[in-house]
Design a protein around this motif. Sequence first.
Motif, short mmCIF file in Angstrom:
data_model
loop_
_atom_site.label_atom_id
_atom_site.label_comp_id
_atom_site.label_asym_id
_atom_site.label_seq_id
_atom_site.Cartn_x
_atom_site.Cartn_y
_atom_site.Cartn_z
N ILE A 232 1.31 -6.33 1.18
CA ILE A 232 0.07 -7.08 1.02
C ILE A 232 0.34 -8.52 0.60
N GLN B 117 -8.47 -8.71 -3.73
CA GLN B 117 -9.35 -7.56 -3.55
C GLN B 117 -8.59 -6.35 -3.02
N ARG B 118 -7.63 -6.60 -2.12
CA ARG B 118 -6.83 -5.48 -1.58
C ARG B 118 -6.04 -4.81 -2.70
N VAL C 135 -8.85 -12.27 -0.55
CA VAL C 135 -8.47 -11.08 0.22
C VAL C 135 -7.30 -10.33 -0.42
N PRO C 136 -6.15 -10.98 -0.71
CA PRO C 136 -5.07 -10.21 -1.34
C PRO C 136 -5.45 -9.65 -2.70
N ASP D 276 0.86 -1.18 0.00
CA ASP D 276 0.00 0.00 0.00
C ASP D 276 0.90 1.23 0.00
N ASP E 97 -8.41 -2.90 -5.00
CA ASP E 97 -8.89 -1.67 -4.37
C ASP E 97 -7.84 -0.55 -4.44
#
Length: 466
Positions: free
Chosen positions: A72, A104-105, A101-102, A65, A108
Amino acid sequence: MNGVMTFDDTISAVATAIGEGGIGIVRLSGNRAIDIADQIFRGSTGKKKIADIPSFQAAYGSIADPDSGEAIDEAIVIVMRAPRSYTREDVVEVQCHGGPVPLQRILDITLRLGARLAEPGEYTKRAFLNGRLDLAQAEAVIDVIRSKTDASLKAAVSNLSGRLSDKIRSLRQEILTMIAHLEAAIDFPEDDIEEITAGNVSGSITIVRVELDRLLASAQTGRILREGLATVIIGRPNVGKSSLLNALLREKRAIVTDIPGTTRDIIEEYVNIRGIPLKIVDTAGIRETADIVEKIGVDKAREFVAKADLVLLILDSSAPLTPEDRTVLSLLPGREAIILVNKSDLPPVLDMDEVKSFVGDRPVLKISVLTGAGVDELEQTIADRVYSGQVTSGEAAFVNNVRHMNQIRQAGRHLGDALATIDAGMPLDCIAVDLKAAWEKLGEITGDTVGEDIIDQIFSQFCLGK
């Protein structure tokens, strides 16, 4: 479409299937793809930048991030610079672990940095608009993804490589040549030239119509390879329907007992028969019953028979025809069917003459689902009826799309109108109008003369990320 279009935005999406997997991919495409990826990628040496990675080379590192610096996931990044990419734009693919999860992160973060979530099929739509694929090839992409057998895959890959498109373009060129001859005769009239020109064009139109008819003849086979042959197994209770399904599947999918009415609901499976995908349905035994649940299953069985491409009707060789058998046989009129006389390993009792009085010229095969006798012959009979003497997939252009079939059929009608116009002795410009209409209809297949609304409708059927 010619050349590369410039889009103002960069799109991003998860390009792999939803769920858990070893690898997941987030795909960026557009003029800011490299810049956005540069902000989240950390090379393993700490110095590697996306902008420094040569096209089609992979770089290992991690995704973080950019605001918090939080790592991530580990990742491999591949850069494909315009115009040598799927969309003919700058494309970056981030390959990380395939957990939701990874993925989608990462997605995003790319959206937060300025990318826009891609619409279904938007990557392939950009490939089409940028001239990498024509419309028929773009539609073949989804056929490749949805292929269920080697034969359906081969047909889809054939269209993806441009075999159907090349055929359509060749026919359009022949029509265009006719139009040019007509317009030349209109612009430079001479004695008797109109009659000679009309006669020559008439012969050429007939040749093109024959080629269109050949393409239409492949449409039924092509549709089956694309969508599957809707096949329903019917018969009275305990005649061997579920056993046949298990034999075709090579596994015990359906419950088999000696108790009539075991199958009460509808069992639906895809079966690979000589490369042909059968969307096969095992129905409840058709009989009069007081059991409410079983009765619903029987009613559903009748509905499936009415919709099926092929009916596999099973009779018991070791018993005479029953009223229930006759009820089942009464469903045959107007249906494509193969009659299977099961339990051929037992002494024959069934009156075959009476059976033939019901089935007409439909094929009748003796089988034993217990021993497997006759199952290979059944599979070959199904394959023969699907291909109907045509070449198999991959050997010629196959029409496997309802939209293409409709455009070819309409083009053929316009050519028929042109012949009628010639026979009526009408002016050459009237013939040209019909030929131009046929030329435009064929152009809708490749996308040369298609409207934006049709394009949007086609690509809306694609999955997200493709």
